[in-house]
Scaffold this active site. Structure first.
Site, PDB file in Angstrom:
ATOM      1  N   HIS A 122       8.020 -12.280   8.569  1.00 23.46           N
ATOM      2  CA  HIS A 122       7.010 -11.545   9.325  1.00 23.46           C
ATOM      3  C   HIS A 122       7.302 -10.054   9.224  1.00 23.46           C
ATOM      4  CE1 HIS A 122       6.537 -15.595  11.140  1.00 23.46           C
ATOM      5  NE2 HIS A 122       5.261 -15.259  10.993  1.00 23.46           N
ATOM      6  N   ASP A 152       2.855  -5.044   8.401  1.00 22.85           N
ATOM      7  CA  ASP A 152       1.643  -5.869   8.416  1.00 22.85           C
ATOM      8  C   ASP A 152       0.378  -5.054   8.128  1.00 22.85           C
ATOM      9  OD1 ASP A 152       2.845  -8.249   8.949  1.00 22.85           O
ATOM     10  OD2 ASP A 152       2.150  -8.455  11.006  1.00 22.85           O
TER      11      ASP A 152
HETATM   12  C1  LIG Z   1       4.080 -10.580  13.218  1.00 21.91           C
HETATM   13  C2  LIG Z   1       2.841 -11.071  12.493  1.00 21.91           C
HETATM   14  C3  LIG Z   1       2.379 -12.393  12.960  1.00 21.91           C
HETATM   15  C4  LIG Z   1       1.677 -12.301  14.301  1.00 21.91           C
HETATM   16  C5  LIG Z   1       0.686 -13.408  14.402  1.00 21.91           C
HETATM   17  C6  LIG Z   1       0.558 -13.897  15.831  1.00 21.91           C
HETATM   18  C7  LIG Z   1      -0.539 -13.116  16.468  1.00 21.91           C
HETATM   19  C8  LIG Z   1       0.346 -15.424  15.807  1.00 21.91           C
HETATM   20  C9  LIG Z   1       1.486 -16.170  15.024  1.00 21.91           C
HETATM   21  C10 LIG Z   1       1.631 -17.531  15.681  1.00 21.91           C
HETATM   22  C11 LIG Z   1       0.452 -17.592  16.669  1.00 21.91           C
HETATM   23  C12 LIG Z   1       0.589 -18.571  17.840  1.00 21.91           C
HETATM   24  C13 LIG Z   1       0.834 -19.999  17.341  1.00 21.91           C
HETATM   25  O1  LIG Z   1      -0.115 -20.361  16.313  1.00 21.91           O
HETATM   26  C14 LIG Z   1       0.789 -21.020  18.516  1.00 21.91           C
HETATM   27  C15 LIG Z   1      -0.439 -20.878  19.423  1.00 21.91           C
HETATM   28  C16 LIG Z   1      -1.692 -21.433  18.760  1.00 21.91           C
HETATM   29  C17 LIG Z   1      -2.891 -21.341  19.699  1.00 21.91           C
HETATM   30  O2  LIG Z   1      -4.033 -21.835  19.019  1.00 21.91           O
HETATM   31  C18 LIG Z   1      -3.114 -19.861  20.091  1.00 21.91           C
HETATM   32  C19 LIG Z   1      -1.884 -19.315  20.776  1.00 21.91           C
HETATM   33  C20 LIG Z   1      -0.614 -19.428  19.907  1.00 21.91           C
HETATM   34  C21 LIG Z   1       0.563 -19.087  20.843  1.00 21.91           C
HETATM   35  C22 LIG Z   1      -0.699 -18.451  18.717  1.00 21.91           C
HETATM   36  C23 LIG Z   1      -0.892 -16.989  19.194  1.00 21.91           C
HETATM   37  C24 LIG Z   1      -0.923 -15.974  18.010  1.00 21.91           C
HETATM   38  O3  LIG Z   1      -2.051 -16.150  17.221  1.00 21.91           O
HETATM   39  C25 LIG Z   1       0.329 -16.132  17.156  1.00 21.91           C
HETATM   40  C26 LIG Z   1       1.526 -15.697  18.030  1.00 21.91           C
HETATM   41  C27 LIG Z   1       3.075 -11.119  10.994  1.00 21.91           C
HETATM   42  O4  LIG Z   1       4.018 -10.613  10.490  1.00 21.91           O
HETATM   43  S1  LIG Z   1       1.856 -11.806  10.035  1.00 21.91           S
HETATM   44  C28 LIG Z   1       2.453 -11.744   8.381  1.00 21.91           C
HETATM   45  C29 LIG Z   1       2.968 -13.054   7.992  1.00 21.91           C
HETATM   46  N1  LIG Z   1       3.306 -13.102   6.601  1.00 21.91           N
HETATM   47  C30 LIG Z   1       2.401 -13.242   5.633  1.00 21.91           C
HETATM   48  O5  LIG Z   1       1.219 -13.310   5.860  1.00 21.91           O
HETATM   49  C31 LIG Z   1       2.976 -13.261   4.233  1.00 21.91           C
HETATM   50  C32 LIG Z   1       2.341 -14.288   3.343  1.00 21.91           C
HETATM   51  N2  LIG Z   1       2.319 -15.564   3.945  1.00 21.91           N
HETATM   52  C33 LIG Z   1       3.395 -16.333   4.159  1.00 21.91           C
HETATM   53  O6  LIG Z   1       4.525 -15.993   3.802  1.00 21.91           O
HETATM   54  C34 LIG Z   1       3.157 -17.654   4.836  1.00 21.91           C
HETATM   55  O7  LIG Z   1       1.797 -17.924   4.802  1.00 21.91           O
HETATM   56  C35 LIG Z   1       3.643 -17.672   6.283  1.00 21.91           C
HETATM   57  C36 LIG Z   1       3.007 -16.555   7.113  1.00 21.91           C
HETATM   58  C37 LIG Z   1       5.158 -17.531   6.337  1.00 21.91           C
HETATM   59  C38 LIG Z   1       3.240 -18.995   6.940  1.00 21.91           C
HETATM   60  O8  LIG Z   1       3.829 -20.046   6.210  1.00 21.91           O
HETATM   61  P1  LIG Z   1       3.258 -21.514   6.267  1.00 21.91           P
HETATM   62  O9  LIG Z   1       4.341 -22.434   5.820  1.00 21.91           O
HETATM   63  O10 LIG Z   1       2.673 -21.782   7.612  1.00 21.91           O
HETATM   64  O11 LIG Z   1       2.005 -21.490   5.272  1.00 21.91           O
HETATM   65  P2  LIG Z   1       1.958 -21.331   3.684  1.00 21.91           P
HETATM   66  O12 LIG Z   1       3.243 -21.700   3.055  1.00 21.91           O
HETATM   67  O13 LIG Z   1       1.429 -19.978   3.354  1.00 21.91           O
HETATM   68  O14 LIG Z   1       0.904 -22.421   3.260  1.00 21.91           O
HETATM   69  C39 LIG Z   1      -0.365 -22.512   3.819  1.00 21.91           C
HETATM   70  C40 LIG Z   1      -0.714 -23.983   3.876  1.00 21.91           C
HETATM   71  O15 LIG Z   1      -1.982 -24.128   4.463  1.00 21.91           O
HETATM   72  C41 LIG Z   1      -2.817 -24.866   3.584  1.00 21.91           C
HETATM   73  N3  LIG Z   1      -4.185 -24.424   3.790  1.00 21.91           N
HETATM   74  C42 LIG Z   1      -4.644 -23.175   3.792  1.00 21.91           C
HETATM   75  N4  LIG Z   1      -5.959 -23.162   4.017  1.00 21.91           N
HETATM   76  C43 LIG Z   1      -6.357 -24.431   4.172  1.00 21.91           C
HETATM   77  C44 LIG Z   1      -7.611 -25.073   4.392  1.00 21.91           C
HETATM   78  N5  LIG Z   1      -8.730 -24.378   4.540  1.00 21.91           N
HETATM   79  N6  LIG Z   1      -7.635 -26.436   4.462  1.00 21.91           N
HETATM   80  C45 LIG Z   1      -6.490 -27.152   4.317  1.00 21.91           C
HETATM   81  N7  LIG Z   1      -5.275 -26.609   4.091  1.00 21.91           N
HETATM   82  C46 LIG Z   1      -5.221 -25.260   4.020  1.00 21.91           C
HETATM   83  C47 LIG Z   1      -2.293 -24.565   2.211  1.00 21.91           C
HETATM   84  O16 LIG Z   1      -2.737 -25.492   1.270  1.00 21.91           O
HETATM   85  C48 LIG Z   1      -0.806 -24.617   2.469  1.00 21.91           C
HETATM   86  O17 LIG Z   1      -0.440 -25.980   2.557  1.00 21.91           O
HETATM   87  P3  LIG Z   1       0.976 -26.497   1.970  1.00 21.91           P
HETATM   88  O18 LIG Z   1       2.021 -26.026   2.928  1.00 21.91           O
HETATM   89  O19 LIG Z   1       0.824 -28.003   1.962  1.00 21.91           O
HETATM   90  O20 LIG Z   1       1.141 -25.930   0.592  1.00 21.91           O
END
Ligand SMILES: C[C@H](CCC[C@@H](C)[C@H]1CC[C@H]2[C@@H]3[C@H](O)C[C@@H]4C[C@H](O)CC[C@]4(C)[C@H]3C[C@H](O)[C@]12C)C(=O)SCCNC(=O)CCNC(=O)[C@H](O)C(C)(C)COP(=O)(O)OP(=O)(O)OC[C@H]1O[C@@H](n2cnc3c(N)ncnc32)[C@H](O)[C@@H]1OP(=O)(O)O
Length: 382
Positions: A122, A152
């Site tokens: 992050h 970010d």
């Molecule tokens: C400091 C910031 C982050 C702040 C964000 C906060 C505001 C929020 C973070 C967590 C949230 C809370 C949490 O969700 C729990 C609650 C949920 C509730 O609904 C609301 C309240 C919550 C408390 C909620 C509140 C807030 O929203 C939060 C606190 C940052 O620094 S952001 C920057 C992050 N880094 C990046 O973006 C760099 C690039 N990305 C990555 O490195 C990764 O994506 C990451 C971020 C590490 C996440 O890794 P992850 O393992 O989860 O995902 P990926 O490996 O990327 O794979 C994505 C998988 O999803 C599949 N997919 C995508 N789209 C679809 C679709 N349409 N249909 C089906 N599947 C999909 C994709 O195929 C991947 O699947 P696989 O894993 O099988 O390959």
């Protein structure tokens, strides 16, 4: 608007990619956010001006749908971990083959290469790896990340938006798309170029928090006022510094020299006591519109009614009355026109978008029934 006619597919992400998509939408691009199906709510608080389609990318038919959207678009913005898109068969090689003009923007923390490329992270991690975090924080305290603004948003979303606009501009000459590898580590480091490049002039010779611009200098810091509020002081140049002293009713001949590092603690104490003697409003009366470089530290509740911001219309209200910053910068002929409607619900525009991209009603019904895509009833928007 400047980006009118540009079609963007944004795959839903956490914070930087949504910001990038919002910038493009604010300046006129048609941004379609691709959400997951079966998601309870959107976490995209920066959905301004976007439309949402919900597609299940774990279903091969969902992949086909997304491909069709990308083939007819100018930009795809993807925020996933390295390798995720390739695993889905939606990597740049595949999509650029079908749409050579596509701009394929990959916004990640560590970039597409390097030994950290596949690791989760992050903002704070990216900032740490950029070197900048080591310079942020007060003297004798541990490094401090200023919200998640630097990696970010400045180094991530904004830098990626710049990359997209540059690639769009270049495409007008070459007719070709390209891949953008936007690493937040590098974007943050690049944003910090001044810090890197001004090391040679001695601006950062001292430990963290003891330099001129990192809260070391008493003339570049915040001070509490008698009502518990704060003012920001940025009186660097001698002519502005003397206006600061004038406003504080301090006699320079009775004070240590401005640039004497060793005297900064003493000077800070004098300023602290002076600023604590009046309210923020009283100091504003003294310093407003002078060159002393003293401004009130405003809260979110106060910013839009501050006379300067009010006069410029720097903040806008959406249809529900919520305020947020208006898009910047202001272009004279083709300014941004931020959408004032509420953010899109997940799948709010699924049917509308699929029709626009050439799917028949029968195809859409079949995909809705099979759960390949999801549509949510359009709510009434004020
Ligand atoms: C400091 C910031 C982050 C702040 C964000 C906060 C505001 C929020 C973070 C967590 C949230 C809370 C949490 O969700 C729990 C609650 C949920 C509730 O609904 C609301 C309240 C919550 C408390 C909620 C509140 C807030 O929203 C939060 C606190 C940052 O620094 S952001 C920057 C992050 N880094 C990046 O973006 C760099 C690039 N990305 C990555 O490195 C990764 O994506 C990451 C971020 C590490 C996440 O890794 P992850 O393992 O989860 O995902 P990926 O490996 O990327 O794979 C994505 C998988 O999803 C599949 N997919 C995508 N789209 C679809 C679709 N349409 N249909 C089906 N599947 C999909 C994709 O195929 C991947 O699947 P696989 O894993 O099988 O390959």
């Amino acid at each position: 608007m400047a980006l009118a006619g540009v079609r963007v597919i944004e795959l839903a992400g956490l914070a930087p990619a949504p910001f990038c998509g919002m910038i493009l939408a604010d300046f006129g691009a048609k941004v379609i956010r691709v959400d997951r199906t079966k998601a309870s709510m959107s976490l995209d608080t920066q959905g301004r001006g976007k439309r949402s389609v919900a597609i299940n990318l774990k279903n091969p038919e969902g992949i086909t749908v997304l491909k069709k959207l990308c083939i007819q678009s100018d930009v795809i913005l993807e925020p996933y971990r390295k390798g995720v898109m390739e695993k889905l068969g939606l990597g740049p090689q595949q999509l650029l083959k079908e749409n050579p003009g596509l701009i394929y923007a990959r916004l990640t923390g560590y970039g597409q290469t390097g030994c950290y490329a596949t690791a989760a992270g992050h903002d704070i991690n990216y900032l740490a790896l950029s070197g900048l975090l080591s310079r942020l924080g007060r003297s004798e305290e541990k490094p401090y990340a200023p919200l998640n603004l630097v990696a970010d948003f400045a180094g991530g979303g904004l830098t990626c938006a710049l990359g997209i606009v540059l690639a769009l501009l270049e495409r007008t000459k070459s007719g070709k798309g390209q891949i953008i590898d936007a690493s937040m580590v590098e974007g943050a480091a690049y944003t910090g170029s001044f810090v890197w490049k001004s090391q040679s002039i001695g601006l950062w010779d001292r430990p963290r928090g003891q330099n001129m611009l990192d809260s070391g200098a008493p003339f570049y810091d915040t001070y509490q006022t008698s009502d518990g509020k704060y003012v920001a002081v940025g009186a660097i140049e001698p002519q502005f510094y003397s206006q600061l002293l004038h406003g504080l009713e301090l006699d320079s001949s009775q004070l240590p020299p401005q640039m004497s590092f060793t005297d900064w603690p003493e000077l800070r104490l004098i300023f602290t006591q002076r600023f604590a003697s009046k309210t923020q409003a009283e100091w504003s009366k003294i310093f407003d519109c002078t060159d002393a470089c003293v401004t009130p530290v405003l809260s979110f509740e106060e910013v839009s009614s501050h006379p300067h911001n009010k006069e410029r219309g720097s903040f806008v209200k959406d249809s529900s009355g919520k305020e947020s910053p208006r898009p910047a910068p202001v272009l004279s002929r083709t300014p941004a026109e931020p959408c004032l409607l509420a953010n899109p619900e997940i799948g709010e525009h699924t049917v509308e978008v699929l029709e626009e991209y050439g799917f028949t009603s029968a195809e859409i019904d079949q995909m809705l029934t099979a759960g390949v895509v999801e549509s949510h009833a359009i709510k009434a928007k004020l």
